[in-house]
Design a protein around this motif. Structure first.
Motif, PDB file in Angstrom:
ATOM      1  N   UNK A  65      28.770  53.487  37.935  1.00 38.86           N
ATOM      2  CA  UNK A  65      28.504  53.093  36.550  1.00 38.86           C
ATOM      3  C   UNK A  65      29.659  52.289  35.971  1.00 38.86           C
ATOM      4  N   UNK A  66      30.897  52.720  36.266  1.00 40.57           N
ATOM      5  CA  UNK A  66      32.065  52.001  35.764  1.00 40.57           C
ATOM      6  C   UNK A  66      32.142  50.591  36.322  1.00 40.57           C
ATOM      7  N   UNK A  67      31.912  50.460  37.634  1.00 40.32           N
ATOM      8  CA  UNK A  67      31.941  49.142  38.255  1.00 40.32           C
ATOM      9  C   UNK A  67      30.832  48.251  37.743  1.00 40.32           C
ATOM     10  N   UNK A  68      29.632  48.820  37.607  1.00 38.85           N
ATOM     11  CA  UNK A  68      28.490  48.030  37.145  1.00 38.85           C
ATOM     12  C   UNK A  68      28.690  47.526  35.718  1.00 38.85           C
ATOM     13  N   UNK A  69      28.965  48.436  34.793  1.00 42.54           N
ATOM     14  CA  UNK A  69      29.087  48.025  33.398  1.00 42.54           C
ATOM     15  C   UNK A  69      30.334  47.169  33.165  1.00 42.54           C
ATOM     16  N   UNK A  70      31.411  47.469  33.887  1.00 48.06           N
ATOM     17  CA  UNK A  70      32.613  46.654  33.743  1.00 48.06           C
ATOM     18  C   UNK A  70      32.383  45.215  34.183  1.00 48.06           C
ATOM     19  N   UNK A  71      31.778  45.039  35.348  1.00 48.54           N
ATOM     20  CA  UNK A  71      31.500  43.688  35.844  1.00 48.54           C
ATOM     21  C   UNK A  71      30.401  43.008  35.030  1.00 48.54           C
ATOM     22  N   UNK A  72      29.464  43.793  34.512  1.00 49.90           N
ATOM     23  CA  UNK A  72      28.408  43.220  33.673  1.00 49.90           C
ATOM     24  C   UNK A  72      28.994  42.634  32.394  1.00 49.90           C
ATOM     25  N   UNK A  73      29.843  43.396  31.720  1.00 47.31           N
ATOM     26  CA  UNK A  73      30.460  42.902  30.490  1.00 47.31           C
ATOM     27  C   UNK A  73      31.386  41.722  30.772  1.00 47.31           C
ATOM     28  N   UNK A  74      32.065  41.747  31.910  1.00 53.83           N
ATOM     29  CA  UNK A  74      32.931  40.631  32.278  1.00 53.83           C
ATOM     30  C   UNK A  74      32.103  39.364  32.490  1.00 53.83           C
ATOM     31  N   UNK A  75      30.972  39.500  33.151  1.00 52.80           N
ATOM     32  CA  UNK A  75      30.108  38.347  33.389  1.00 52.80           C
ATOM     33  C   UNK A  75      29.552  37.803  32.084  1.00 52.80           C
ATOM     34  N   UNK A  76      29.174  38.682  31.169  1.00 53.84           N
ATOM     35  CA  UNK A  76      28.698  38.235  29.864  1.00 53.84           C
ATOM     36  C   UNK A  76      29.792  37.474  29.121  1.00 53.84           C
ATOM     37  N   UNK A  77      31.007  37.949  29.228  1.00 58.40           N
ATOM     38  CA  UNK A  77      32.129  37.297  28.538  1.00 58.40           C
ATOM     39  C   UNK A  77      32.414  35.921  29.137  1.00 58.40           C
ATOM     40  N   UNK A  78      32.249  35.777  30.463  1.00 61.40           N
ATOM     41  CA  UNK A  78      32.576  34.525  31.155  1.00 61.40           C
ATOM     42  C   UNK A  78      31.353  33.648  31.410  1.00 61.40           C
ATOM     43  N   UNK A  79      30.228  33.975  30.789  1.00 64.13           N
ATOM     44  CA  UNK A  79      28.961  33.320  31.131  1.00 64.13           C
ATOM     45  C   UNK A  79      28.950  31.811  30.924  1.00 64.13           C
ATOM     46  N   UNK A  80      29.825  31.311  30.053  1.00 62.13           N
ATOM     47  CA  UNK A  80      29.837  29.867  29.767  1.00 62.13           C
ATOM     48  C   UNK A  80      30.950  29.129  30.492  1.00 62.13           C
ATOM     49  N   UNK A  81      31.558  29.782  31.480  1.00 61.59           N
ATOM     50  CA  UNK A  81      32.632  29.147  32.242  1.00 61.59           C
ATOM     51  C   UNK A  81      32.342  29.269  33.739  1.00 61.59           C
ATOM     52  N   UNK A  82      33.108  28.513  34.518  1.00 65.69           N
ATOM     53  CA  UNK A  82      32.934  28.569  35.973  1.00 65.69           C
ATOM     54  C   UNK A  82      33.274  29.950  36.522  1.00 65.69           C
ATOM     55  N   UNK A  83      34.148  30.677  35.824  1.00 66.59           N
ATOM     56  CA  UNK A  83      34.498  32.023  36.279  1.00 66.59           C
ATOM     57  C   UNK A  83      33.320  32.979  36.189  1.00 66.59           C
ATOM     58  N   UNK A  84      32.339  32.613  35.377  1.00 65.96           N
ATOM     59  CA  UNK A  84      31.146  33.440  35.297  1.00 65.96           C
ATOM     60  C   UNK A  84      30.421  33.529  36.620  1.00 65.96           C
ATOM     61  N   UNK A  85      30.466  32.446  37.408  1.00 61.65           N
ATOM     62  CA  UNK A  85      29.838  32.458  38.732  1.00 61.65           C
ATOM     63  C   UNK A  85      30.554  33.434  39.663  1.00 61.65           C
ATOM     64  N   UNK A  86      31.895  33.423  39.619  1.00 67.29           N
ATOM     65  CA  UNK A  86      32.654  34.364  40.446  1.00 67.29           C
ATOM     66  C   UNK A  86      32.359  35.798  40.030  1.00 67.29           C
ATOM     67  N   UNK A  87      32.226  36.009  38.725  1.00 70.28           N
ATOM     68  CA  UNK A  87      31.976  37.353  38.210  1.00 70.28           C
ATOM     69  C   UNK A  87      30.601  37.864  38.608  1.00 70.28           C
ATOM     70  N   UNK A  88      29.597  36.995  38.569  1.00 67.11           N
ATOM     71  CA  UNK A  88      28.246  37.465  38.916  1.00 67.11           C
ATOM     72  C   UNK A  88      28.138  37.772  40.408  1.00 67.11           C
ATOM     73  N   UNK A  89      28.876  37.049  41.247  1.00 64.94           N
ATOM     74  CA  UNK A  89      28.871  37.377  42.670  1.00 64.94           C
ATOM     75  C   UNK A  89      29.622  38.681  42.916  1.00 64.94           C
ATOM     76  N   UNK A  90      30.674  38.945  42.133  1.00 63.56           N
ATOM     77  CA  UNK A  90      31.373  40.226  42.246  1.00 63.56           C
ATOM     78  C   UNK A  90      30.449  41.366  41.843  1.00 63.56           C
TER      79      UNK A  90
END
Length: 228
Positions: A65-90
């Protein structure tokens, strides 16, 4: 009168240009979403396969749960940048890896391989069918938003109760709930892309991936119980 006619023609031409641009933007969103979704599903399959081959232990529910929600919120935060792609693959790689031990447990049961493949085929069939319907019909399923949010919250809390209270009947009910809710989520998210409610392909990909992931788990559990 001539000036009004000219202005009307100019307005009509502007509307046509705007309409074409909207269609192009929608088509681009759908194309990018399904491309990214296919890549994340493939990467998730690789990490799940690695977990199966290495016989990885099932991680603690709080780590998942910690990994899922942590990476989910990170991806939402980075969704408009190239880092969002790295985050969604993580995120999808992590979720795939946590799926490996679950698949291993079912593979160890009688007819386990058939159960896993049937769940996989059923998930693919449901996703393709619902997505095609939403894309072709172009129906607006935005009315499902409130119901899906409330339903997913209830199902999530019930699933936690099922884990800690060890109640097989509740787990079965939760699997049915999730299967129905994830089917509705596929219709809703696809409709949002078609009708302009979603304009970020990273967020659209996350929603569809989560729906597919939970749909597969629900079918796997239901089929596993049926084979017992």
């Amino acid at each position: 009168m001539t000036e009004r006619y000219t202005n009307a023609r100019a307005a009509a031409a502007t509307d046509r240009v705007g309409g074409r641009q909207q269609v192009l933007a929608t088509n681009s969103l759908i194309r990018n979403t399904y491309l990214l979704l296919s890549l994340t599903l493939a990467f998730s399959a690789v990490t799940a396969g690695a977990a199966v081959v290495t016989d990885a232990p099932r991680p603690n529910v709080f780590i998942v749960l910690g990994g899922y929600f942590g990476l989910l919120f990170l991806t939402q935060y980075l969704r408009n940048s190239a880092w969002g792609l790295a985050s969604i693959f993580a995120l999808t790689g992590f979720m795939g890896y946590t799926l490996g031990p679950i698949i291993n447990a079912y593979l160890g049961l009688p007819n386990g391989g058939q159960t896993v493949m049937t769940a996989f085929g059923g998930t693919a069939g449901i996703f393709v069918g619902l997505s095609a319907y939403a894309l072709i019909s172009r129906r607006d399923f935005s009315f499902l938003r409130g119901f899906l949010f409330a339903g997913i919250l209830v199902a999530f809390l019930a699933s936690l109760a099922g884990i800690f209270l060890q109640m097989p009947g509740l787990s079965l009910a939760v699997s049915v709930m999730f299967m129905l809710l994830m089917s509705g989520l596929i219709l809703y998210q696809t409709s949002e892309m078609v009708n302009g409610g979603e304009d970020n392909y990273i967020m659209a990909t996350i929603t569809l991936y989560v729906a597919i992931y939970n749909l597969f788990l629900s079918l796997l559990q239901l089929l596993g119980l049926a084979n017992e």
